[in-house]
Structures are given as structure tokens and as C-alpha cells.
Design a protein around this motif. Structure first.
Motif, PDB file in Angstrom:
ATOM      1  N   ILE A 568       4.783  36.576  89.608  1.00 40.58           N
ATOM      2  CA  ILE A 568       5.035  36.202  90.958  1.00 40.58           C
ATOM      3  C   ILE A 568       5.830  34.202  90.405  1.00 40.58           C
ATOM      4  CG2 ILE A 568       3.627  34.525  92.585  1.00 40.58           C
ATOM      5  CD1 ILE A 568       1.193  35.853  91.817  1.00 40.58           C
ATOM      6  N   VAL A 569       6.820  34.120  90.920  1.00 42.36           N
ATOM      7  CA  VAL A 569       7.477  32.683  91.076  1.00 42.36           C
ATOM      8  C   VAL A 569       6.543  31.493  91.248  1.00 42.36           C
ATOM      9  CG1 VAL A 569       9.976  31.591  91.185  1.00 42.36           C
ATOM     10  CG2 VAL A 569       9.464  33.947  90.522  1.00 42.36           C
ATOM     11  N   MET A 570       6.071  30.639  90.285  1.00 45.29           N
ATOM     12  CA  MET A 570       4.800  29.930  91.458  1.00 45.29           C
ATOM     13  C   MET A 570       6.147  28.201  92.221  1.00 45.29           C
ATOM     14  SD  MET A 570       1.853  30.836  91.566  1.00 45.29           S
ATOM     15  CE  MET A 570       1.012  29.926  91.194  1.00 45.29           C
ATOM     16  N   SER A 571       5.982  28.296  92.986  1.00 50.43           N
ATOM     17  CA  SER A 571       7.182  27.515  93.665  1.00 50.43           C
ATOM     18  C   SER A 571       5.733  25.883  92.866  1.00 50.43           C
ATOM     19  CB  SER A 571       7.082  27.044  95.029  1.00 50.43           C
ATOM     20  OG  SER A 571       6.029  26.922  95.970  1.00 50.43           O
ATOM     21  N   LEU A 572       6.445  24.399  93.618  1.00 54.14           N
ATOM     22  CA  LEU A 572       5.505  23.396  93.662  1.00 54.14           C
ATOM     23  C   LEU A 572       4.480  23.251  94.458  1.00 54.14           C
ATOM     24  CD1 LEU A 572       4.988  20.430  91.927  1.00 54.14           C
ATOM     25  CD2 LEU A 572       6.221  19.478  93.589  1.00 54.14           C
ATOM     26  N   GLU A 573       4.532  23.852  95.562  1.00 51.97           N
ATOM     27  CA  GLU A 573       3.290  23.771  96.652  1.00 51.97           C
ATOM     28  C   GLU A 573       2.201  24.973  95.989  1.00 51.97           C
ATOM     29  OE1 GLU A 573       6.415  23.659  98.069  1.00 51.97           O
ATOM     30  OE2 GLU A 573       6.576  21.924  99.077  1.00 51.97           O
ATOM     31  N   LYS A 574       2.629  26.492  95.513  1.00 47.26           N
ATOM     32  CA  LYS A 574       2.211  27.148  94.874  1.00 47.26           C
ATOM     33  C   LYS A 574       1.307  26.715  94.052  1.00 47.26           C
ATOM     34  CE  LYS A 574       4.004  31.319  96.713  1.00 47.26           C
ATOM     35  NZ  LYS A 574       5.574  32.711  95.975  1.00 47.26           N
ATOM     36  N   CYS A 575       1.655  25.817  92.720  1.00 45.31           N
ATOM     37  CA  CYS A 575       0.793  25.178  92.078  1.00 45.31           C
ATOM     38  C   CYS A 575      -0.207  24.822  92.176  1.00 45.31           C
ATOM     39  CB  CYS A 575       2.014  24.907  91.121  1.00 45.31           C
ATOM     40  SG  CYS A 575       3.260  25.625  89.936  1.00 45.31           S
ATOM     41  N   ILE A 576       0.312  23.115  93.229  1.00 48.36           N
ATOM     42  CA  ILE A 576      -0.786  22.476  93.377  1.00 48.36           C
ATOM     43  C   ILE A 576      -2.108  23.465  94.654  1.00 48.36           C
ATOM     44  CG2 ILE A 576      -1.283  20.795  95.292  1.00 48.36           C
ATOM     45  CD1 ILE A 576       1.461  19.404  94.350  1.00 48.36           C
ATOM     46  N   GLU A 577      -1.224  24.115  95.198  1.00 48.99           N
ATOM     47  CA  GLU A 577      -2.237  24.927  95.807  1.00 48.99           C
ATOM     48  C   GLU A 577      -3.209  26.053  94.627  1.00 48.99           C
ATOM     49  OE1 GLU A 577      -0.452  27.420  99.046  1.00 48.99           O
ATOM     50  OE2 GLU A 577      -0.817  25.116 100.097  1.00 48.99           O
ATOM     51  N   PHE A 578      -3.086  26.558  94.434  1.00 52.40           N
ATOM     52  CA  PHE A 578      -3.313  27.164  92.955  1.00 52.40           C
ATOM     53  C   PHE A 578      -4.610  26.909  91.829  1.00 52.40           C
ATOM     54  CE2 PHE A 578      -3.521  29.554  88.650  1.00 52.40           C
ATOM     55  CZ  PHE A 578      -4.618  30.188  89.353  1.00 52.40           C
ATOM     56  N   ILE A 579      -4.285  25.362  91.623  1.00 56.74           N
ATOM     57  CA  ILE A 579      -5.015  24.800  90.565  1.00 56.74           C
ATOM     58  C   ILE A 579      -6.343  25.099  90.799  1.00 56.74           C
ATOM     59  CG2 ILE A 579      -3.210  23.956  89.296  1.00 56.74           C
ATOM     60  CD1 ILE A 579      -3.685  21.393  90.410  1.00 56.74           C
ATOM     61  N   ALA A 580      -7.604  24.586  89.897  1.00 55.45           N
ATOM     62  CA  ALA A 580      -8.870  24.601  90.188  1.00 55.45           C
ATOM     63  C   ALA A 580      -9.204  23.142  89.737  1.00 55.45           C
ATOM     64  CB  ALA A 580      -9.828  25.414  89.389  1.00 55.45           C
ATOM     65  N   ASP A 581     -10.290  22.651  90.010  1.00 55.18           N
ATOM     66  CA  ASP A 581     -10.663  20.855  89.168  1.00 55.18           C
ATOM     67  C   ASP A 581     -10.546  20.889  87.702  1.00 55.18           C
ATOM     68  OD1 ASP A 581     -11.040  20.939  92.260  1.00 55.18           O
ATOM     69  OD2 ASP A 581     -13.509  21.490  91.324  1.00 55.18           O
ATOM     70  N   ASP A 582     -10.434  21.575  86.728  1.00 56.58           N
ATOM     71  CA  ASP A 582     -10.355  22.461  85.712  1.00 56.58           C
ATOM     72  C   ASP A 582      -9.153  21.991  85.014  1.00 56.58           C
ATOM     73  OD1 ASP A 582     -10.455  24.845  85.781  1.00 56.58           O
ATOM     74  OD2 ASP A 582     -11.591  24.307  84.115  1.00 56.58           O
ATOM     75  N   GLU A 583      -7.614  22.419  85.977  1.00 52.56           N
ATOM     76  CA  GLU A 583      -6.793  22.258  85.383  1.00 52.56           C
ATOM     77  C   GLU A 583      -5.597  20.817  86.193  1.00 52.56           C
ATOM     78  OE1 GLU A 583      -7.422  27.327  86.145  1.00 52.56           O
ATOM     79  OE2 GLU A 583      -6.464  26.370  87.888  1.00 52.56           O
ATOM     80  N   LEU A 584      -4.543  21.360  85.364  1.00 49.53           N
ATOM     81  CA  LEU A 584      -3.565  20.903  86.134  1.00 49.53           C
ATOM     82  C   LEU A 584      -2.099  20.845  86.009  1.00 49.53           C
ATOM     83  CD1 LEU A 584      -3.941  18.070  82.944  1.00 49.53           C
ATOM     84  CD2 LEU A 584      -4.747  17.656  85.584  1.00 49.53           C
ATOM     85  N   VAL A 585      -1.480  20.400  86.616  1.00 50.16           N
ATOM     86  CA  VAL A 585       0.091  21.377  87.145  1.00 50.16           C
ATOM     87  C   VAL A 585       0.923  20.657  85.964  1.00 50.16           C
ATOM     88  CG1 VAL A 585       1.701  22.133  88.143  1.00 50.16           C
ATOM     89  CG2 VAL A 585      -0.433  21.766  89.647  1.00 50.16           C
ATOM     90  N   GLU A 586       1.522  20.701  84.833  1.00 47.90           N
ATOM     91  CA  GLU A 586       2.420  19.959  84.262  1.00 47.90           C
ATOM     92  C   GLU A 586       3.715  19.968  84.877  1.00 47.90           C
ATOM     93  OE1 GLU A 586       4.609  19.714  79.751  1.00 47.90           O
ATOM     94  OE2 GLU A 586       2.787  21.344  80.306  1.00 47.90           O
ATOM     95  N   ILE A 587       4.390  19.128  85.282  1.00 46.34           N
ATOM     96  CA  ILE A 587       5.524  18.399  86.126  1.00 46.34           C
ATOM     97  C   ILE A 587       6.838  18.175  85.366  1.00 46.34           C
ATOM     98  CG2 ILE A 587       6.901  17.905  87.460  1.00 46.34           C
ATOM     99  CD1 ILE A 587       4.086  18.270  89.616  1.00 46.34           C
ATOM    100  N   THR A 588       7.660  18.871  85.080  1.00 44.21           N
ATOM    101  CA  THR A 588       9.148  18.219  84.200  1.00 44.21           C
ATOM    102  C   THR A 588      10.761  18.928  85.371  1.00 44.21           C
ATOM    103  OG1 THR A 588       9.761  20.344  82.906  1.00 44.21           O
ATOM    104  CG2 THR A 588       8.009  18.985  81.864  1.00 44.21           C
ATOM    105  N   PRO A 589      11.592  18.046  84.757  1.00 42.93           N
ATOM    106  CA  PRO A 589      12.618  18.420  85.073  1.00 42.93           C
ATOM    107  C   PRO A 589      13.184  19.603  85.361  1.00 42.93           C
ATOM    108  CG  PRO A 589      12.934  16.592  83.888  1.00 42.93           C
ATOM    109  CD  PRO A 589      11.789  16.552  84.093  1.00 42.93           C
ATOM    110  N   GLU A 590      12.262  20.651  83.884  1.00 43.29           N
ATOM    111  CA  GLU A 590      12.994  22.081  84.183  1.00 43.29           C
ATOM    112  C   GLU A 590      11.608  23.085  83.882  1.00 43.29           C
ATOM    113  OE1 GLU A 590      15.021  22.485  80.438  1.00 43.29           O
ATOM    114  OE2 GLU A 590      15.764  20.103  79.899  1.00 43.29           O
TER     115      GLU A 590
END
Length: 610
Positions: A568-590
Motif C-alpha cells: 500500500i502506497v501511503m500518502s500524507l493524508e493516509k499516514c495521518i489517518e492511520f497512526i495510533a496515539d503511540d505513533e508518529l509520522v516522520e516527514i522528510t522532503p524525500e
């Protein structure tokens, strides 16, 4: 003495997302002779940002102007998404009337109601433009009835109920006063005529002391903050000494000098020496200028009344990246970089709030919705910033001693076979169905829900899966109501990388039996990084870096190629919607990576037990 300035009309173009506002403005610019005949014009010229062009949405209100005969028409193109409603609310204070654009097939949608309610509340006259009449499935006459029903529902006055209707195809550049004559029209002259006739000229006292209400802020690295607004009374000149006051902040009083003064001509800002009552202008030279401020004469500073901007409903933490891959891909990585960039965003985005937290490396950023915050994250990412964000959380309020939460009106159009699934899912998310009727889209059913904002977090992806991509979901803020009780978060756990290294086909092949993967072979991973979604409710560690042990003897089937299911290719919105309270999204230019807040598995298990 109060007079009308007949050589100007100030209008805002308002609509639900994707009903053709920006394309309509393109045509008005072309047909008014703003562009040279041989000039190459790109589509949706008003959507200047890269993200606006890619997603086909307007994010920031834009100013432009056209000439029709001797009359200058100042046009404000506004966003259609509910998340950018703050933009729409305040620019309506700058205009004397609105053009409401409605799709001739979709008809009145949730955001149509939201923007129209704001316009009617300010007593603004409305010209209704039924657009996209060239669509094969267009139903303009039914849409007219829907709009009139909406006017009555919103308690429009008699004058507003008599609003003129113009039928158009912005794409073809044609408009007519009759629905079936659009194809035969030569141009959009009748829309121009209707605007001149039905939108009143600005009124004010040209000889009174200056009052200029600032409704938009722009920012330039060269001149700093630029205030954009309408001159309500008097006139303003270059190098004039002025004072700045605010209706909602009685203590504010600044003195400044107008260093640059601009008016809008087409898509350009033109420097002028002076401007008079009724004009929409941009001024620079006032460092501490904010939305809602009134720029006045020094001798007689009287603030113009202005509504407070709606409060944010959703917050996320923006955190300095501290993963094992931190600093490898981004240009701006420190907490100072992060803080400066967020503070700069406050210069232009009125609906945003940024607060410092107990940690020097974390900032609480509040906005109007998931889209609002994800656009900011995507913009920063493209500028070279590297950081992490937490799961969105709604902002509660205590009203009359009771805990209240933000509610949304969700309007859903789905094919009939998916209705049961949608009702069941939204029921578990504390949604109450308020209406169900056949939709204008043939074969579809329209469902309306009153649902907590937190009930919609993480639902959009599930919705697209449940409806096989055929459903349409729109939501708009609907005030605060008492807390509705706990909502069960996502039913599946995460698959977590066991060690740091490169993902190998053999390791991925074994891991995919456990659930759906988010990564492919060759992806760099670290221990504690989320690499997929478990088919069960608990988290599970998997070794995606595991290599096949080579032996001297091989069975006949040992060398068969391992087949990986596409990840599954995870877009930014998908990542933000997926994460649980004990998780983070790491965002870099790449890259976008999902990770556990606590990377060490032993410490993580201890924390979960506690």
C-alpha cells in the motif's frame, strides 16, 4: 456625506469545492481583455500554489480585477473547502455582493450552504451562477429549485429571494439568462451585465477620515507584512501617517506610515499614489498589522466592527525529528527552524494557532481540519523541512460546566449497495443519521449525519475502501455539542520492524502473511518503524530484513521466485489517518515514515503495561 462610487463593483465568488469558481474567474479575465490576444494562459490561473494546482483546489483567497466598460470589478476568488472557511468568512467583509456558483449536476452541496449562510448573514446581495450546464447529465431547472429551497431554509430576506439566476459553462466561456440557450451564447456578457445591475456600488463618505478594514494578510520577504482590504471611508495616500486599531482588541493602538500602496489590475499589483473610498488596496509599512485591524487617520481612530474568526477544532504536535534517520534528508531540521517556519505561517493563515509545549522540541499546532493541517505539512516538506507529527486530536470546550466537542455535518452520496455499510460504520463512530433520500446522482443515495469531528478522523480511507471508490463524502463544522462517549479507534494493530537495515524480499514475503505492507523491497527501515498493518488488533514485530539461509542442498521448489503482494502506497493524508496515539509520522522532503513514539521494544512493552 455618504455617496455611491458607481465606477466600482466589489464581488466575491463563492461555491462548494470543484463547482468551477476558479475557471469562471479565468473566463472573466479573458473576456474583459485583461490578457493580450497572443498571450499563453494556463488553466486556473488564480490557483498559483503548486499544491493548489495539483489537487485542483483553492486554498487562499485571491484578489484580481477586470474592467467591463468604464466599471472596475474587483473579484475575490475564495476556497471551497470547509477547512479554509476562515478565508471565506473574512473576505466577505471586503465585498458588496457575491456570485454563488453551483454545479448544474451536483446542485446545492454542504459547502454551498456554509458559504451562502455567511453571505446572507451579512446581508449581501447574491447573483446565482448555475455552472457546467454543458454536462450531458446537467439538470439546471431542478438545481434552481434546490437553491431557492436553500435560500428559504437560511431565512433569506425578500430581496435575496429575488436573486437573479445566470446559466453558464465557464469551460466554454458562455453564459445565458435561459438554461437551454447557453450553447448558442457567444460570450459571458450577460453575467457581466447582471453583476453591474444587481451588485450595488460601494457606499461611504469620501471626505471623512480614513477607515481601511484589513481582511487579508500577505507576506513578502522584501517589504514584510502586506495588509489587503477595502477603504470604507476617506482616502489613503502614499507616505501618509496612520494609526492602527482593532474592534475586538480595545488596547491596540499603533502609529505607522504607508510605505507602499497598491491596487489590483488583472493579476498584478500596481503601485499607486493614492486610492479612494470603495477601492480594494494593499498597504505595506505596518509591521504589526493583522486581520481585523482598521487603518485610520491619526486624529480620529475609529475601528470598524468585524467578526472574530472561528476557532480551530483540531490540533497536532509538530516535533523535531529524532528518529535513527534524522537529519539525513532535510535541509531545515532544528527546533529553531521549525519554530521560525510555524511563526511565519501565522503571518498569513488566520485560522491557525501555534503554542509552545513543555518540550522545547515540540509545538502544538491547531487548525480547522485534517486538510488544513496536511496542506501546511506538505508545504513545509516541499520547502526542505524535516520533522514529525502526532495523531490529530480534537479540541474540547467546556460550555456551562459541561465538556463539549466539535461536531460535523457529514453529507455522503453513495451507490445503494453500500448504504448499509456506511450507516453501520458511522454508527460505531457516534454518528446520528439526520436524513436519507435519493440523490440527484442517479442510482445514488444521499445520507446526512451529525457526527463528532473525532469520529471522522481516519474514516476517509475506510470509506473509499467500503464504497470501492464510488462514494463522495463532504463535511462542514456544525458547532459544539456535549461529549458523545468513547469511540473505538482503528481495529487493526501495526507491523513493526524488528531491526535496522534494508527490507529484503524474503523477509517481506514472510511478513506479508501477517497483514498488509506499506513498504517494498530495498526500503531502508529502522527498529520501531511501522512497516504495515496487522490483520489482528495487536501490534506485532516482524523481521523484514531477514535473509534466506543458504544450504548445500536445495529442494526442487526452493528456487521458485517469491511473489510479493503489491504494498500500500501511503500518502500524507493516509499516514495521518492511520497512526495510533503511540505513533508518529516522520516527514522528510524525500520520505514519509510511520514509527512508534518509543522505538525500543522493551521500553514500549513496559509503557503499554503501565
Amino acid at each position: 456625506m455618504i455617496t455611491k462610487r458607481e465606477d466600482i463593483r466589489n464581488i466575491a465568488i463563492i461555491a462548494h469545492v470543484d463547482h468551477g469558481k476558479t475557471t469562471l474567474v479565468d473566463e472573466l479575465l479573458k473576456q474583459s481583455g485583461t490578457f493580450r490576444s497572443n498571450q499563453v494562459i494556463r488553466e486556473r490561473v488564480m490557483d498559483s500554489g503548486d499544491i493548489e494546482r495539483e489537487r485542483g483546489i483553492t486554498i487562499l483567497a485571491k484578489n484580481t480585477s477586470v474592467y467591463y466598460g468604464d466599471t472596475k470589478i474587483n473579484i475575490v476568488d475564495t476556497p471551497g473547502h470547509a477547512d479554509f472557511g476562515g478565508e471565506v468568512e473574512r473576505v466577505l467583509k471586503m465585498v458588496d455582493g457575491v456570485v454563488l456558483v453551483v454545479d448544474a449536476y451536483e446542485g446545492a452541496m454542504p459547502q454551498t450552504k456554509f458559504v451562502l449562510k455567511n453571505a446572507l448573514g451579512l446581508g449581501l446581495p447574491v447573483v446565482v451562477c448555475v455552472n457546467k450546464t454543458d454536462k450531458p447529465e446537467a439538470r439546471p431547472t431542478e438545481v434552481v429549485d434546490e437553491i431557492l429551497e436553500l435560500f428559504m431554509e437560511l431565512d433569506a430576506n425578500d430581496e435575496q429571494l429575488d436573486s437573479p439566476f445566470v446559466f453558464a459553462s465557464a469551460k466554454l466561456g458562455k453564459a445565458s439568462l435561459e438554461a437551454d440557450k447557453v450553447a448558442d451564447a457567444e460570450d459571458m456578457k450577460c453575467l457581466f451585465d447582471t453583476i453591474i445591475e444587481h451588485i450595488p456600488a460601494p457606499e461611504g463618505d469620501p471626505d471623512a477620515d480614513l477607515q481601511l478594514l484589513v481582511t487579508t494578510i500577505d507576506y513578502s520577504d522584501y517589504v514584510g507584512r502586506i495588509g489587503i482590504g477595502k477603504i470604507i471611508n476617506g482616502k489613503v495616500s502614499l507616505n501618509q501617517d496612520v494609526s492602527v486599531v482593532n474592534y475586538n482588541d480595545k488596547d491596540k493602538f499603533l502609529k505607522a506610515k504607508i510605505s507602499k500602496l497598491y491596487e489590483f489590475e488583472g493579476l498584478e499589483r500596481i503601485e499607486v499614489k493614492s486610492a479612494e473610498m470603495g477601492s480594494i488596496v494593499a498597504v505595506s509599512g505596518i509591521e504589526e498589522i493583522h486581520i481585523g485591524d482598521t487603518v485610520c487617520s491619526v486624529d480620529n481612530p475609529i475601528a470598524v466592527e468585524v467578526n472574530k474568526i472561528s476557532e480551530p477544532t483540531l490540533a497536532m504536535n509538530f516535533i523535531v525529528n529524532d528518529s535513527p534517520f534524522a537529519g539525513q534528508e532535510g535541509k531545515y531540521v532544528t527546533s529553531r527552524h521549525l519554530r521560525d517556519r510555524l511563526m511565519k505561517e501565522l503571518n498569513t493563515d488566520v485560522s491557525l494557532r501555534v503554542e509552545e509545549t513543555d518540550s522545547a522540541d515540540s509545538y502544538k499546532v491547531s487548525g480547522r481540519g485534517e486538510l488544513h493541517l496536511s496542506i501546511l505539512i506538505e508545504t513545509m516538506r516541499r520547502e526542505g523541512y524535516e520533522f514529525q507529527v502526532s495523531r490529530p486530536e480534537v479540541l474540547y470546550k467546556t460550555i456551562d460546566g459541561q465538556l463539549c466537542e466539535p461536531m460535523e455535518t457529514a453529507t455522503i452520496d453513495v451507490p445503494e449497495e453500500f448504504v448499509g455499510s456506511v450507516i453501520e460504520k458511522l454508527g460505531t463512530r457516534k454518528g446520528e443519521m439526520t436524513n436519507m433520500a435519493p440523490s440527484a446522482n442517479g442510482g445514488y443515495t444521499r445520507l446526512e449525519f451529525n457526527i463528532p469531528a473525532r469520529g471522522l478522523i481516519g474514516y476517509r480511507n475506510e470509506f473509499m475502501t467500503d464504497t470501492k471508490g464510488n462514494g463522495i463524502l463532504n463535511n462542514v463544522f456544525n458547532g459544539y455539542e456535549p461529549y458523545k462517549g468513547d469511540i473505538v479507534s482503528r481495529p487493526q494493530g501495526s507491523l513493526i520492524a524488528f531491526e535496522t537495515g534494508d527490507a529484503i524480499t524474503y523477509g517481506l514475503f514472510n511478513a506479508q502473511e501477517r497483514g498488509d505492507l506499506f513498504i517494498g523491497a530495498g526500503t531502508k527501515v529502522y527498529a520501531g518503524m511501522v512497516v504495515g498493518r496487522n490483520s489482528r488488533s495487536n501490534d506485532m514485530e516482524v523481521n523484514v530484513c531477514k535473509k534466506k539461509q543458504l544450504t548445500n542442498t536445495r529442494s526442487s521448489s526452493a528456487d521458485e521466485a517469491l511473489k510479493l503482494t503489491p504494498h500500500i502506497v501511503m500518502s500524507l493524508e493516509k499516514c495521518i489517518e492511520f497512526i495510533a496515539d503511540d505513533e508518529l509520522v516522520e516527514i522528510t522532503p524525500e520520505n514519509l515514515r510511520i514509527r512508534k513514539k518509543i522505538l525500543d521494544p522493551v521500553l514500549r512493552r513496559k509503557a503499554n503495561r503501565n
